[in-house]
Design an enzyme around this catalytic site. Structure first.
Site, PDB file in Angstrom:
ATOM      1  N   THR A   1      58.368  37.263  46.973  1.00 53.23           N
ATOM      2  CA  THR A   1      59.413  36.936  46.010  1.00 53.23           C
ATOM      3  C   THR A   1      60.566  37.167  46.597  1.00 53.23           C
ATOM      4  O   THR A   1      61.704  36.729  46.289  1.00 53.23           O
ATOM      5  CB  THR A   1      59.271  37.887  44.606  1.00 53.23           C
ATOM      6  OG1 THR A   1      59.108  39.204  45.062  1.00 53.23           O
ATOM      7  CG2 THR A   1      58.141  37.424  43.877  1.00 53.23           C
TER       8      THR A   1
ATOM      9  N   ASN B   1      51.430  41.209  44.183  1.00 55.98           N
ATOM     10  CA  ASN B   1      51.220  40.007  43.325  1.00 55.98           C
ATOM     11  C   ASN B   1      50.371  38.973  43.501  1.00 55.98           C
ATOM     12  O   ASN B   1      49.955  38.492  42.721  1.00 55.98           O
ATOM     13  CB  ASN B   1      52.899  39.351  43.455  1.00 55.98           C
ATOM     14  CG  ASN B   1      53.958  40.192  42.987  1.00 55.98           C
ATOM     15  OD1 ASN B   1      53.922  41.009  42.007  1.00 55.98           O
ATOM     16  ND2 ASN B   1      55.035  39.823  43.748  1.00 55.98           N
TER      17      ASN B   1
ATOM     18  N   ASN C   1      52.830  41.880  34.264  1.00 54.15           N
ATOM     19  CA  ASN C   1      53.319  43.124  34.099  1.00 54.15           C
ATOM     20  C   ASN C   1      52.416  43.727  33.036  1.00 54.15           C
ATOM     21  O   ASN C   1      52.083  44.938  33.015  1.00 54.15           O
ATOM     22  CB  ASN C   1      54.708  43.147  33.760  1.00 54.15           C
ATOM     23  CG  ASN C   1      55.709  42.919  34.780  1.00 54.15           C
ATOM     24  OD1 ASN C   1      55.509  43.072  35.967  1.00 54.15           O
ATOM     25  ND2 ASN C   1      57.006  42.298  34.169  1.00 54.15           N
TER      26      ASN C   1
ATOM     27  N   GLU D   1      42.639  65.947  36.538  1.00 49.20           N
ATOM     28  CA  GLU D   1      41.342  65.812  37.149  1.00 49.20           C
ATOM     29  C   GLU D   1      40.947  64.553  37.871  1.00 49.20           C
ATOM     30  O   GLU D   1      40.106  64.381  38.667  1.00 49.20           O
ATOM     31  CB  GLU D   1      40.198  65.710  35.857  1.00 49.20           C
ATOM     32  CG  GLU D   1      38.893  65.904  35.960  1.00 49.20           C
ATOM     33  CD  GLU D   1      37.856  66.182  34.845  1.00 49.20           C
ATOM     34  OE1 GLU D   1      36.796  65.861  34.964  1.00 49.20           O
ATOM     35  OE2 GLU D   1      38.448  66.221  33.760  1.00 49.20           O
TER      36      GLU D   1
END
Length: 259
Positions: A7, A34, A56, A82
């Site tokens: 991008t 991406n 997203n 953990e």
């Protein structure tokens, strides 16, 4: 940056400079790009043209599953501490690869759902897990699962997938269960699973970034924009050295295992 999708032209600079900070100031880093996210979305949702919100949303689902044990109970809860303990063998080698199971397929059998996590089309970073060695792997299930069914799914995973672990961690698969299931678009009791692993194949991603960085930096292209914002040229060289160093750390670990 992804191998074939970008991008912005200066992604290699941004990634390399960010790596310099992440080595010292993060405990566990999840790697995305991406191109792989678009592929994973097509695999999960079968949509040819995902929106930025949907891409997203994949990352948001990863965050949700990783942190689900903080918000909900479960028979095999795995909290963030953990998770870090099981994924990070050395402080610098804290870069994890992830993939999501198809939550919309509520009818999918558990072994099939688990095996799909290791398909190249499910991984959210552009590398091939078969090219590296697993240092450790965590499977985080969310929904109504039986512990014995998960044990059978993991056994099936070991028998059907070509999972090669480093010599000193031959059984490095950690499982976690969060009982609270997902609900989305009026569909309730959605079961889902996240795979996150520390695999030496992440070196391929670092080498791809390094190659693109070197091509730009050899001509000092676009560097003046960064100089105007404060960073010195020496910071570029230092960041590039850090990227090479962590790549070599993973490479040496893989070579040691082969020997």
């Amino acid at each position: 940056p992804a191998p074939q999708m970008s991008t912005t032209v200066v992604e290699p600079y941004n990634s390399t400079l960010a790596m310099h900070a992440m080595i010292n100031h993060t405990d566990l880093t999840f790697v995305f790009d991406n191109q792989a996210l678009y592929t994973a979305h097509s695999h999960l949702v079968t949509s040819s043209y995902p929106t930025y919100s949907e891409i997203n949303g994949l990352i948001a689902n990863v965050v949700s599953l990783v942190t689900a044990s903080i918000r909900f109970g479960g028979s095999l809860n795995v909290d963030l501490q953990e998770l870090q303990t099981n994924l990070v063998p050395y402080p610098r080698m804290h870069f994890a690869l992830t993939s999501l199971g198809p939550s919309s397929k509520t009818h999918t059998e558990l072994p099939e759902l688990t095996n799909e996590l290791f398909l190249p089309s499910s991984l959210m970073a552009s590398t091939n897990l078969l090219h590296g060695k697993y240092i450790s792997c965590c499977l985080l299930y969310r929904g109504t699962y039986d512990v014995s069914d998960i044990a059978m799914a993991v056994h099936s995973l070991r028998s059907t997938q070509q999972m090669s672990f480093v010599d000193w961690s031959p059984t490095g698969i950690k499982t976690g269960i969060t009982s609270s299931s997902l609900s989305h678009d009026n569909v309730k009791n959605i079961r889902n699973v996240l795979m996150t692993c520390n695999n030496t194949a992440v070196e391929e991603i670092f080498e791809n970034i390094s190659c693109k960085f070197d091509q730009l930096y050899a001509k000092r292209a676009f560097v003046h924009w960064y100089m105007g914002e404060g960073p010195s040229e020496g910071e570029f060289s230092e960041a590039r050295e850090v990227l090479h160093s962590i790549s070599q750390d993973y490479n040496q670990l893989a070579q040691m295992t082969q020997e």
